[in-house]
Design a protein around this motif. Sequence first.
Motif, mmCIF file in Angstrom:
data_model
loop_
_atom_site.group_PDB
_atom_site.id
_atom_site.type_symbol
_atom_site.label_atom_id
_atom_site.label_comp_id
_atom_site.label_asym_id
_atom_site.label_seq_id
_atom_site.Cartn_x
_atom_site.Cartn_y
_atom_site.Cartn_z
ATOM 1 N N TYR A 45 1.052 -1.058 0.104
ATOM 2 C CA TYR A 45 -0.283 -0.001 -0.116
ATOM 3 C C TYR A 45 0.983 1.409 -0.041
ATOM 4 O O TYR A 45 1.626 1.316 0.828
ATOM 5 C CB TYR A 45 -0.930 0.093 1.189
ATOM 6 C CG TYR A 45 -1.951 1.139 1.478
ATOM 7 C CD1 TYR A 45 -2.688 1.434 0.550
ATOM 8 C CD2 TYR A 45 -1.702 2.048 2.374
ATOM 9 C CE1 TYR A 45 -3.635 2.419 0.550
ATOM 10 C CE2 TYR A 45 -2.530 3.026 2.535
ATOM 11 C CZ TYR A 45 -3.737 3.448 1.623
ATOM 12 O OH TYR A 45 -4.513 4.428 1.692
ATOM 13 N N THR A 46 0.568 2.170 -0.896
ATOM 14 C CA THR A 46 1.366 3.429 -1.171
ATOM 15 C C THR A 46 0.383 4.601 -0.575
ATOM 16 O O THR A 46 -0.634 4.530 -1.016
ATOM 17 C CB THR A 46 1.873 3.804 -2.454
ATOM 18 O OG1 THR A 46 2.614 2.552 -2.987
ATOM 19 C CG2 THR A 46 2.690 5.134 -2.571
ATOM 20 N N TRP A 47 0.832 5.417 0.234
ATOM 21 C CA TRP A 47 -0.024 6.475 0.838
ATOM 22 C C TRP A 47 0.999 7.615 0.664
ATOM 23 O O TRP A 47 2.114 7.797 1.262
ATOM 24 C CB TRP A 47 -0.095 6.335 2.259
ATOM 25 C CG TRP A 47 -0.867 7.080 2.970
ATOM 26 C CD1 TRP A 47 -1.842 8.107 2.630
ATOM 27 C CD2 TRP A 47 -0.916 7.276 4.479
ATOM 28 N NE1 TRP A 47 -2.485 8.819 3.623
ATOM 29 C CE2 TRP A 47 -1.661 8.504 4.781
ATOM 30 C CE3 TRP A 47 -0.108 6.853 5.554
ATOM 31 C CZ2 TRP A 47 -2.012 8.989 6.043
ATOM 32 C CZ3 TRP A 47 -0.087 7.408 6.664
ATOM 33 C CH2 TRP A 47 -1.462 8.381 7.126
ATOM 34 N N ARG A 59 5.690 10.097 0.664
ATOM 35 C CA ARG A 59 5.139 9.041 0.007
ATOM 36 C C ARG A 59 5.639 8.003 0.956
ATOM 37 O O ARG A 59 6.725 7.698 0.861
ATOM 38 C CB ARG A 59 5.343 8.801 -1.417
ATOM 39 C CG ARG A 59 4.779 9.790 -2.302
ATOM 40 C CD ARG A 59 5.200 9.386 -3.818
ATOM 41 N NE ARG A 59 4.690 8.196 -4.412
ATOM 42 C CZ ARG A 59 5.146 7.585 -5.453
ATOM 43 N NH1 ARG A 59 6.138 8.111 -5.925
ATOM 44 N NH2 ARG A 59 4.738 6.428 -5.621
ATOM 45 N N LEU A 60 4.737 7.023 1.683
ATOM 46 C CA LEU A 60 4.898 5.797 2.247
ATOM 47 C C LEU A 60 4.678 4.648 1.705
ATOM 48 O O LEU A 60 3.489 4.926 1.005
ATOM 49 C CB LEU A 60 4.391 6.052 3.612
ATOM 50 C CG LEU A 60 5.038 7.203 4.878
ATOM 51 C CD1 LEU A 60 4.106 7.049 5.861
ATOM 52 C CD2 LEU A 60 6.432 6.434 5.096
ATOM 53 N N SER A 82 7.013 9.047 13.423
ATOM 54 C CA SER A 82 6.684 7.830 13.999
ATOM 55 C C SER A 82 5.422 7.361 13.193
ATOM 56 O O SER A 82 4.573 7.989 12.735
ATOM 57 C CB SER A 82 6.153 7.883 15.446
ATOM 58 O OG SER A 82 6.924 8.430 16.123
ATOM 59 N N VAL A 83 5.768 5.856 12.720
ATOM 60 C CA VAL A 83 4.625 5.313 11.680
ATOM 61 C C VAL A 83 4.063 4.096 12.399
ATOM 62 O O VAL A 83 4.798 3.381 13.221
ATOM 63 C CB VAL A 83 5.310 4.967 10.425
ATOM 64 C CG1 VAL A 83 5.848 5.988 9.693
ATOM 65 C CG2 VAL A 83 6.592 4.071 10.623
ATOM 66 N N TRP A 121 8.858 2.049 4.085
ATOM 67 C CA TRP A 121 9.759 2.573 3.019
ATOM 68 C C TRP A 121 9.300 4.092 2.837
ATOM 69 O O TRP A 121 7.974 4.222 3.083
ATOM 70 C CB TRP A 121 10.061 1.921 1.730
ATOM 71 C CG TRP A 121 10.517 0.548 1.578
ATOM 72 C CD1 TRP A 121 11.761 0.186 1.692
ATOM 73 C CD2 TRP A 121 9.886 -0.575 1.633
ATOM 74 N NE1 TRP A 121 12.112 -1.287 1.451
ATOM 75 C CE2 TRP A 121 10.750 -1.719 1.624
ATOM 76 C CE3 TRP A 121 8.605 -1.081 1.614
ATOM 77 C CZ2 TRP A 121 10.390 -3.093 1.305
ATOM 78 C CZ3 TRP A 121 7.979 -2.225 1.630
ATOM 79 C CH2 TRP A 121 8.884 -3.149 1.567
ATOM 80 N N ILE A 122 10.236 4.949 2.692
ATOM 81 C CA ILE A 122 9.724 6.041 1.898
ATOM 82 C C ILE A 122 10.152 6.138 0.403
ATOM 83 O O ILE A 122 11.154 5.489 0.277
ATOM 84 C CB ILE A 122 10.711 7.434 2.619
ATOM 85 C CG1 ILE A 122 9.999 7.513 4.034
ATOM 86 C CG2 ILE A 122 10.546 8.610 1.851
ATOM 87 C CD1 ILE A 122 10.778 8.587 5.004
ATOM 88 N N ILE A 123 9.243 6.516 -0.368
ATOM 89 C CA ILE A 123 9.561 6.590 -1.632
ATOM 90 C C ILE A 123 10.016 7.945 -2.107
ATOM 91 O O ILE A 123 9.453 9.100 -1.784
ATOM 92 C CB ILE A 123 8.144 6.331 -2.476
ATOM 93 C CG1 ILE A 123 7.440 4.964 -2.105
ATOM 94 C CG2 ILE A 123 8.467 6.456 -3.842
ATOM 95 C CD1 ILE A 123 8.262 3.701 -2.330
ATOM 96 N N THR A 124 11.217 8.111 -2.725
ATOM 97 C CA THR A 124 12.005 9.269 -3.157
ATOM 98 C C THR A 124 11.242 9.751 -4.197
ATOM 99 O O THR A 124 10.434 9.272 -5.125
ATOM 100 C CB THR A 124 13.595 9.013 -3.425
ATOM 101 O OG1 THR A 124 13.410 8.224 -4.375
ATOM 102 C CG2 THR A 124 13.875 8.087 -2.235
ATOM 103 N N ALA A 125 12.022 11.072 -4.645
ATOM 104 C CA ALA A 125 11.486 11.839 -5.872
ATOM 105 C C ALA A 125 11.724 11.086 -7.270
ATOM 106 O O ALA A 125 11.071 11.216 -8.002
ATOM 107 C CB ALA A 125 11.990 13.247 -5.831
#
Length: 360
Positions: free
Chosen positions: A22-24, A142-143, A71-72, A91-95
Amino acid sequence: MSGDGTAQRWDHTEISLQNYSYTWTINNFRFFVEDRTEIIRSPTIPTGANDKWCLTVYPNGFDEVSADYLSVNLVLLSCLKSHVWAKFQFWIITAEGEKTQTMRSPKAIRFLPGRGCGFKKFVLRDFLFSNAPHLLPEDKLRLLCSVRVVQDSFRISHQNRKPGIQVPRCTLADELGELWEKSQFTDCCLVVAGQEFRAHKAILAARSPVFRAMFQHDMEESRKNRVEIPDLEPQVFKAMMGFIYTGKAPDLDSMADTLLAAADKYGLERLKVMCEDALCRVLSVENAAHTLFLADLHSSGQLKTQALDFITAHASEVSETSGWKAMVGSYPHLVAEAYRSLASAHLPFLEPPFKRWKQS
């Protein structure tokens, strides 16, 4: 030993796993930090299963110890069982679309409905902002969260029999269905909207406690072998009878709501849950209020939980619909339940303390 006629058997246990990703995207992220927002909650994750999940983010940390961090958390909103076992990773999605700042649970975690688990010190907030072009492009965070859920475990057995015999499949449902379709050997009559349908008292009594009570006691239906069904349309009645005779799910796309009422009235619990599942799968902003009303009317606990969860996740949109406005005037107790669900979903004490796990 292979020639002595001894039967041999092998058993092994299968664990069924289901993977979700899931991408948020959180827009205007700096605003949430500067506004000292305590918690941000994602929409319900569309897993396509009976379990409902969401993500939560604390922009300014979960507590004093993590005040300098983001915090996540992964939260189990509801499930059919008492708990769910799952592993997860953030994860964090980069540019550039790459994955970074990975953190994962080292083992499966036991999730209870309404509770979650995650990482208190996921990433330093200063590090996030100092690398904003890379990690917060256009002020968007973007997580990505992947979840591996343990669905079930079951045993598979293999047995070598001598001699080998092919056992045919059970055709009981087909044969009983044929008795209904062809009206063979019937002993009672069901009247629906002026139409007469021949049926079998023994089968009706075995499958429905309501029909059983009619035929067991000295009631008019038992004496005359004739039952008036005044509150069902013929197509809904036929679908219900098909289930009674075969146990097979009817076409629920167009009549799940009316079949839910029939299943509730005649005590067909499995059909009732099938209807709940069908209605849950088509939950939308427009029908959420009506679905909540149906669930409450027919004491459909699982569907009611799902409807409340959906309304909680889409409160602003649902509150603008005509169905919600009608419910406010006619069913204030349901509105009160929805508000309680909305309030409890934002209480941080629902989530136990985070665990700090090794970053990879």
